[in-house]
Design an enzyme around this catalytic site. Structure first.
Site, PDB file in Angstrom:
ATOM      1  N   HIS A 193      20.435  24.657 -38.320  1.00  0.00           N
ATOM      2  CA  HIS A 193      20.215  23.253 -37.967  1.00  0.00           C
ATOM      3  C   HIS A 193      20.197  23.081 -36.459  1.00  0.00           C
ATOM      4  CE1 HIS A 193      21.532  19.119 -37.076  1.00  0.00           C
ATOM      5  NE2 HIS A 193      21.024  18.758 -38.248  1.00  0.00           N
ATOM      6  N   GLY A 194      21.183  23.661 -35.774  1.00  0.00           N
ATOM      7  CA  GLY A 194      21.188  23.693 -34.322  1.00  0.00           C
ATOM      8  C   GLY A 194      21.892  22.550 -33.626  1.00  0.00           C
ATOM      9  N   ASP A 195      22.246  21.480 -34.347  1.00  0.00           N
ATOM     10  CA  ASP A 195      22.974  20.349 -33.739  1.00  0.00           C
ATOM     11  C   ASP A 195      23.871  19.728 -34.802  1.00  0.00           C
ATOM     12  OD1 ASP A 195      23.795  18.459 -31.911  1.00  0.00           O
ATOM     13  OD2 ASP A 195      21.972  17.249 -31.994  1.00  0.00           O
ATOM     14  N   LEU A 196      24.617  20.588 -35.495  1.00  0.00           N
ATOM     15  CA  LEU A 196      25.303  20.185 -36.724  1.00  0.00           C
ATOM     16  C   LEU A 196      26.714  19.660 -36.446  1.00  0.00           C
ATOM     17  CD1 LEU A 196      24.719  19.917 -39.710  1.00  0.00           C
ATOM     18  CD2 LEU A 196      25.624  22.210 -40.048  1.00  0.00           C
ATOM     19  N   ASN A 200      25.903  14.164 -37.888  1.00  0.00           N
ATOM     20  CA  ASN A 200      24.624  14.561 -38.488  1.00  0.00           C
ATOM     21  C   ASN A 200      24.773  15.051 -39.921  1.00  0.00           C
ATOM     22  OD1 ASN A 200      23.124  13.829 -36.281  1.00  0.00           O
ATOM     23  ND2 ASN A 200      23.031  15.881 -35.392  1.00  0.00           N
TER      24      ASN A 200
END
Length: 291
Positions: A193-196, A200
């Site tokens: 996901h990279g921005d979890l 979010n």
């Protein structure tokens, strides 16, 4: 620029019957809209044309990332209904309180999404994390990718705005120099996901949905480390279920701070020196372990 209702109708192919503003986030406005038939949709919209983002801006990156994450079996992401350079329309998530069973389900889903893999570290599209550009140039080496494309750009940006001192920068540079050793056993690129962070993760009756990705091929420990950065309900249940489905490499707990350093530097860039102390604590812990 066209009104939001007109943009949504064009992108979804359905007439908008009601529009409910939900506030703002970064450079965009948020809405819940109802379309014919009573279906609710979620909308992000730029309030005006932005030369800063252009046609390859954050909505394109988010739409491509959601589509890519969604190709893994059971991936917990919303459906992309439509998008253009200044509007993103996705399915609406009706939120409920989180529960332990939903947390276990999320752990299994994250494990399946991660192990679906990626061709390389990075992605084939230009990335964004929030409103900031994210260098997704693909690489075969995660340590160098992380140091050069996840730490260095935000370290320089934070230093340029005066949010980090030269001494702070030297500590982060030591992490970058040592990242080959700190990274642990090499792993293949995971579909992350990279921005979890907690905000979010949207809990609902069917489990959980993860939104607002900065999706790319990365290290799977990054998503789990970020879940613990600002707290997540039933995090132990999520991690235990994940570890049962896709056991983490030995020493993963000692690398949490290393993976948290990137999002913390992003926060320093976005919000200033208020995150400096936490970012520097993460850098020192990554180097030397908990003090």
């Amino acid at each position: 620029m066209e009104p939001v209702a007109s943009r949504v109708a064009e992108l979804s192919g359905r007439e908008v019957t009601a529009e409910f503003p939900l506030g703002t986030s970064h450079a965009w406005e948020l809405y819940r809209v109802e379309v014919e038939g009573g279906t609710s949709l979620f909308v992000k919209a730029l309030a005006r044309e932005s030369a800063e983002f252009g046609s390859a801006g954050p909505f394109r990156a988010e739409a491509l990332g959601l589509d890519w994450l969604g190709r893994s079996f059971g991936s917990p992401v919303p459906e992309v209904v439509g998008w253009d350079s200044h509007t993103l329309v996705t399915s609406w998530i009706e939120q409920t309180e989180p529960g332990p069973e939903a947390a276990e389900q999320l752990g299994h889903q994250l494990a399946a999404m991660h192990t679906a893999g990626a061709d390389a570290f990075g992605a084939s599209w230009n990335g964004y994390i929030g409103p900031l550009p994210l260098d997704n140039t693909q690489s075969a080496s995660w340590p160098r990718f992380y140091a050069e494309q996840r730490l260095e750009p935000y370290l320089r940006r934070a230093a340029d705005r005066g949010a980090l001192t030269p001494a702070d920068c030297r500590i982060v540079e030591k992490v970058m120099d040592a990242v080959e050793v700190l990274a642990g056993t090499p792993e293949p690129p995971a579909r992350i996901h990279g921005d979890l962070w907690n905000g979010n993760v949207l809990w609902h009756e069917g489990g959980a949905t993860i939104v607002d990705p900065a999706a790319h091929g990365g290290h799977r420990e990054a998503d789990l480390a970020m879940l613990s950065l600002f707290g997540l309900p039933h995090l132990d249940r999520v991690r235990d279920a994940y570890n049962h489905a896709a056991p983490l490499a030995s020493g993963w707990r000692t690398r949490i701070a290393l993976h948290q350093l990137h999002p913390l530097l992003v926060h320093v860039c976005l919000f200033g020196a208020a995150y400096r102390t936490t970012a520097m604590e993460a850098a020192r812990t990554a180097l030397h372990g908990p003090q």
